[in-house]
Design an enzyme around this catalytic site. Structure first.
Site, PDB file in Angstrom:
ATOM      1  N   GLY A 157     -16.241   9.415  21.793  1.00  0.00           N
ATOM      2  CA  GLY A 157     -17.374  10.314  21.552  1.00  0.00           C
ATOM      3  C   GLY A 157     -18.506   9.618  20.829  1.00  0.00           C
ATOM      4  N   ILE A 158     -19.469  10.414  20.425  1.00  0.00           N
ATOM      5  CA  ILE A 158     -20.679   9.887  19.806  1.00  0.00           C
ATOM      6  C   ILE A 158     -20.473   9.757  18.298  1.00  0.00           C
ATOM      7  CG2 ILE A 158     -21.807  12.146  19.381  1.00  0.00           C
ATOM      8  CD1 ILE A 158     -24.349  10.860  20.740  1.00  0.00           C
ATOM      9  N   GLY A 159     -21.151   8.801  17.671  1.00  0.00           N
ATOM     10  CA  GLY A 159     -21.062   8.650  16.216  1.00  0.00           C
ATOM     11  C   GLY A 159     -20.324   7.386  15.827  1.00  0.00           C
ATOM     12  N   GLY A 160     -20.302   7.125  14.526  1.00  0.00           N
ATOM     13  CA  GLY A 160     -19.768   5.871  14.011  1.00  0.00           C
ATOM     14  C   GLY A 160     -18.279   5.662  14.261  1.00  0.00           C
ATOM     15  N   LEU A 161     -17.500   6.698  14.000  1.00  0.00           N
ATOM     16  CA  LEU A 161     -16.045   6.533  14.004  1.00  0.00           C
ATOM     17  C   LEU A 161     -15.467   6.196  15.386  1.00  0.00           C
ATOM     18  CD1 LEU A 161     -13.810   6.480  12.003  1.00  0.00           C
ATOM     19  CD2 LEU A 161     -13.822   8.983  11.946  1.00  0.00           C
ATOM     20  N   GLU A 175     -17.682  10.486  28.797  1.00  0.00           N
ATOM     21  CA  GLU A 175     -19.029  10.940  29.176  1.00  0.00           C
ATOM     22  C   GLU A 175     -20.036   9.920  28.689  1.00  0.00           C
ATOM     23  OE1 GLU A 175     -18.711  14.499  26.505  1.00  0.00           O
ATOM     24  OE2 GLU A 175     -20.815  14.020  26.311  1.00  0.00           O
ATOM     25  N   ILE A 200     -17.415  17.316  11.774  1.00  0.00           N
ATOM     26  CA  ILE A 200     -18.094  17.480  10.481  1.00  0.00           C
ATOM     27  C   ILE A 200     -17.186  18.212   9.504  1.00  0.00           C
ATOM     28  CG2 ILE A 200     -20.028  18.707   9.370  1.00  0.00           C
ATOM     29  CD1 ILE A 200     -21.729  17.917  11.820  1.00  0.00           C
ATOM     30  N   GLY A 228     -19.813  17.139  25.012  1.00  0.00           N
ATOM     31  CA  GLY A 228     -18.582  17.197  25.795  1.00  0.00           C
ATOM     32  C   GLY A 228     -17.338  17.214  24.934  1.00  0.00           C
TER      33      GLY A 228
HETATM   34  C1  ACO Z   1     -23.424  13.850  23.905  1.00  0.00           C
HETATM   35  C2  ACO Z   1     -21.964  13.976  23.710  1.00  0.00           C
HETATM   36  O1  ACO Z   1     -21.437  14.999  23.889  1.00  0.00           O
HETATM   37  S1  ACO Z   1     -21.034  12.572  23.264  1.00  0.00           S
HETATM   38  C3  ACO Z   1     -19.327  13.065  23.422  1.00  0.00           C
HETATM   39  C4  ACO Z   1     -18.677  13.910  22.374  1.00  0.00           C
HETATM   40  N1  ACO Z   1     -19.512  14.892  21.753  1.00  0.00           N
HETATM   41  C5  ACO Z   1     -19.353  15.230  20.460  1.00  0.00           C
HETATM   42  O2  ACO Z   1     -18.450  14.775  19.803  1.00  0.00           O
HETATM   43  C6  ACO Z   1     -20.362  16.196  19.927  1.00  0.00           C
HETATM   44  C7  ACO Z   1     -20.252  16.512  18.456  1.00  0.00           C
HETATM   45  N2  ACO Z   1     -20.164  15.332  17.598  1.00  0.00           N
HETATM   46  C8  ACO Z   1     -21.244  14.781  16.986  1.00  0.00           C
HETATM   47  O3  ACO Z   1     -22.363  15.200  17.162  1.00  0.00           O
HETATM   48  C9  ACO Z   1     -21.018  13.583  16.082  1.00  0.00           C
HETATM   49  O4  ACO Z   1     -19.820  12.961  16.430  1.00  0.00           O
HETATM   50  C10 ACO Z   1     -20.982  13.939  14.559  1.00  0.00           C
HETATM   51  C11 ACO Z   1     -22.270  14.650  14.165  1.00  0.00           C
HETATM   52  C12 ACO Z   1     -19.794  14.826  14.261  1.00  0.00           C
HETATM   53  C13 ACO Z   1     -20.827  12.635  13.783  1.00  0.00           C
HETATM   54  O5  ACO Z   1     -21.804  11.732  14.174  1.00  0.00           O
HETATM   55  P1  ACO Z   1     -22.339  10.574  13.179  1.00  0.00           P
HETATM   56  O6  ACO Z   1     -23.546   9.990  13.808  1.00  0.00           O
HETATM   57  O7  ACO Z   1     -21.236   9.635  12.855  1.00  0.00           O
HETATM   58  O8  ACO Z   1     -22.723  11.481  11.946  1.00  0.00           O
HETATM   59  P2  ACO Z   1     -23.296  11.204  10.510  1.00  0.00           P
HETATM   60  O9  ACO Z   1     -22.203  11.028   9.540  1.00  0.00           O
HETATM   61  O10 ACO Z   1     -24.368  10.160  10.608  1.00  0.00           O
HETATM   62  O11 ACO Z   1     -23.956  12.628  10.207  1.00  0.00           O
HETATM   63  C14 ACO Z   1     -24.965  13.182  11.000  1.00  0.00           C
HETATM   64  C15 ACO Z   1     -25.796  14.104  10.125  1.00  0.00           C
HETATM   65  O12 ACO Z   1     -24.992  15.168   9.649  1.00  0.00           O
HETATM   66  C16 ACO Z   1     -25.048  15.252   8.227  1.00  0.00           C
HETATM   67  N3  ACO Z   1     -23.727  15.694   7.729  1.00  0.00           N
HETATM   68  C17 ACO Z   1     -22.526  15.363   8.241  1.00  0.00           C
HETATM   69  N4  ACO Z   1     -21.552  15.973   7.520  1.00  0.00           N
HETATM   70  C18 ACO Z   1     -22.149  16.700   6.557  1.00  0.00           C
HETATM   71  C19 ACO Z   1     -21.696  17.567   5.513  1.00  0.00           C
HETATM   72  N5  ACO Z   1     -20.400  17.819   5.316  1.00  0.00           N
HETATM   73  N6  ACO Z   1     -22.617  18.167   4.718  1.00  0.00           N
HETATM   74  C20 ACO Z   1     -23.931  17.948   4.904  1.00  0.00           C
HETATM   75  N7  ACO Z   1     -24.427  17.138   5.868  1.00  0.00           N
HETATM   76  C21 ACO Z   1     -23.553  16.528   6.682  1.00  0.00           C
HETATM   77  C22 ACO Z   1     -25.407  13.834   7.810  1.00  0.00           C
HETATM   78  O13 ACO Z   1     -25.973  13.794   6.519  1.00  0.00           O
HETATM   79  C23 ACO Z   1     -26.403  13.436   8.907  1.00  0.00           C
HETATM   80  O14 ACO Z   1     -27.650  14.108   8.725  1.00  0.00           O
HETATM   81  P3  ACO Z   1     -29.087  13.350   8.692  1.00  0.00           P
HETATM   82  O15 ACO Z   1     -29.019  12.205   9.676  1.00  0.00           O
HETATM   83  O16 ACO Z   1     -30.055  14.387   9.112  1.00  0.00           O
HETATM   84  O17 ACO Z   1     -29.230  12.880   7.311  1.00  0.00           O
END
Ligand code: ACO
Ligand code: BUA
Length: 448
Positions: free
Chosen positions: A220-224, A245, A320, A343
């Site tokens: 998926g999307i994001g760092g982990l 995807e 999150i 997705g």
């Molecule tokens: C397009 C697609 O579908 S790809 C395939 C899979 N799809 C998905 O998984 C969709 C949902 N998942 C996601 O969007 C991502 O995986 C996430 C958001 C869960 C993690 O992505 P990352 O880029 O690693 O997130 P990151 O840790 O940088 O956090 C993103 C934002 O959320 C905020 N955030 C995350 N957790 C918290 C929290 N507990 N409290 C407050 N803010 C939070 C961060 O501060 C950051 O905000 P900012 O950039 O505006 O400052």
């Protein structure tokens, strides 16, 4: 000059000319992710004073959106996105961007059934090939559906866009295009690889040990998820396949490390299947004209029945928050939309249904928010928060403290399992809350 080149010349206009087709009240669709139009966006924004109530829809634009910035009061344009990028969530904070909720797999169907379908489609493509085709490059998910439904199709050509081989629905023919605009040929925007933390590495290790030779991966999307992909590249695993995807940077490392052959896939053997790519220049070079990759529309890649056809499908997605019932929130913090469902639901469900498949939701146990550390395992999702994957669909949940499989478990078992992988500093409080919520029995174990 062949007839396609003549047609190209006839249809070639400036961006200012092309955007004249937009009328007040129209829906305009932009292509997605790294393929968000730049030149057409700027030209449309410049028409602000002539237009009212124009709705623009995009997905995860990593560029500043001129239509939104030009009109903070939304008298002329309203910008909407199916999945927020960092840029878009900051626009949302200023009241300048709105979300379109949905399952990614369903977006082409929604468009084709006329739900906010575009009047005008503005799509970034590669240059035309000798047979008259413009390739959608690294974003194929429902560009074809947008073009089919639009009254007018405008392509913005970018010479730097990689040509992504299908699959299907990866191109549009000049006969289906109304106007061609030559863009400014900027390199595609790059998303650098996230540098893994110690916590990421612990989570990754817990997932890597669950994966077997011949597994088929979705990251998926994001760092982990990217970190996990990198660790897989350093593992002893072999003959991995890809049905994802998103194609992210880690897949290039996996391929170059010889881990990916696709030989044990059940469908699309030997092909790395994806619907969009977003990452660094190396990723964009990798996908260009690469027969090892096949790009498809999202109603193929994310269709649960398609996902489940590959054996040992592994889905790895980031979240999150998760509550003590096992409901996963991956797209908002309270009412603040962070991204979208994308997705995540499709792959979590699809991977579980694949023979030998496993679906992982991973998250660090805590998150630093300003000067406070908060638990990501919470009694209840932050009020206003969105459930991205319901508890009925979630399988494995992983933090740096362990992994649990919630399938088929009772509410009190789920509470205990989730608290066992929460940060120790939060466990006592979580137990108190579980007691209040009546999901804690006298037999529950208190792990601290
Ligand atoms: C397009 C697609 O579908 S790809 C395939 C899979 N799809 C998905 O998984 C969709 C949902 N998942 C996601 O969007 C991502 O995986 C996430 C958001 C869960 C993690 O992505 P990352 O880029 O690693 O997130 P990151 O840790 O940088 O956090 C993103 C934002 O959320 C905020 N955030 C995350 N957790 C918290 C929290 N507990 N409290 C407050 N803010 C939070 C961060 O501060 C950051 O905000 P900012 O950039 O505006 O400052
Ligand atoms: C990534 C999800 C985009 C959409 O469904 O619009």
């Amino acid at each position: 000059m062949n007839s396609y080149q003549e047609e190209y010349k006839r249809k070639l206009v400036t961006a200012d000319e092309a955007v004249k087709v937009v009328k007040s009240g129209d829906w305009v669709a932009y292509s997605h992710f790294a393929m968000t139009p730049r030149v057409l966006d700027k030209a449309l924004a410049a028409r602000k004073n002539e237009l009212f109530d124009v709705k623009v829809r995009g997905v995860c634009s990593v560029h500043p959106l001129q239509v939104a910035l030009a009109d903070p009061e939304q008298q002329h344009f309203i910008y909407n996105s199916g999945f927020f990028s960092g840029v878009e969530r900051k626009l949302q904070d200023e009241g300048m961007a709105f979300h379109i909720p949905g399952l990614y797999v369903e977006s082409p169907t929604n468009i084709r059934s006329g739900q906010n379908a575009p009047d005008v489609a503005m799509i970034v493509t590669t240059p035309m090939d000798e047979r008259g085709f413009f390739n959608f490059s690294v974003s194929c998910s429902y560009e074809r559906a947008l073009c089919e439904m639009a009254r007018t199709v405008i392509v913005e050509v970018n010479e730097k866009a990689p040509r992504c081989l299908g699959g299907f629905q990866e191109s549009i023919h000049i006969s289906e295009v109304d106007y061609i605009v030559e863009g400014n040929n900027e390199p595609l925007i790059e998303i650098p690889t996230h540098q893994p933390t110690e916590v990421d590495k612990k989570i990754a290790a817990l997932i890597v040990e669950e994966i077997e030779d011949g597994a088929c991966l979705q990251l998926g999307i994001g760092g982990l998820p990217n970190t996990i992909g990198k660790m897989l590249a350093e593992s002893d695993l072999k003959d991995l396949g890809v049905h994802s995807e998103m194609l992210c940077n880690a897949f290039v490392e996996l391929y170059e490390a010889g881990k990916i052959t696709g030989a044990r896939k059940t469908i699309d053997r030997f092909k790395m299947v994806y619907t969009f790519a977003l990452g660094d220049a190396r990723l964009y070079e990798f996908v260009h004209n690469n027969p090892a990759c096949a790009i498809y529309p999202v109603d193929y890649t994310n269709n649960v029945n398609v996902i489940a056809q590959n054996d040992r499908q592994i889905a790895i997605n980031n979240a999150i928050e998760i509550d003590l019932y096992g409901q996963v929130c991956s797209e908002s913090v309270g009412t603040r939309q962070i991204s979208g469902t994308g997705g995540q639901f499709d792959f979590t469900y699809g991977a579980f249904r694949s023979r030998g498949g496993k679906a992982f939701i991973c998250l660090s146990s805590t998150k630093k928010v300003k000067d406070r550390t908060v638990s990501r395992i919470v009694p209840m999702i932050t009020p206003g928060g969105i459930v991205t994957v319901p508890r009925t669909v979630v399988q494995y949940v992983v933090t740096e403290y362990g992994k649990v499989n919630l399938k088929g478990k009772t509410t009190w078992q789920r509470a205990e399992m989730l608290i066992s992988i929460a940060h120790p500093d939060f466990r006592e409080e979580l137990i108190k809350q579980a007691e209040k919520m009546k999901i804690w029995t006298r037999t529950n174990k208190r792990l601290s």
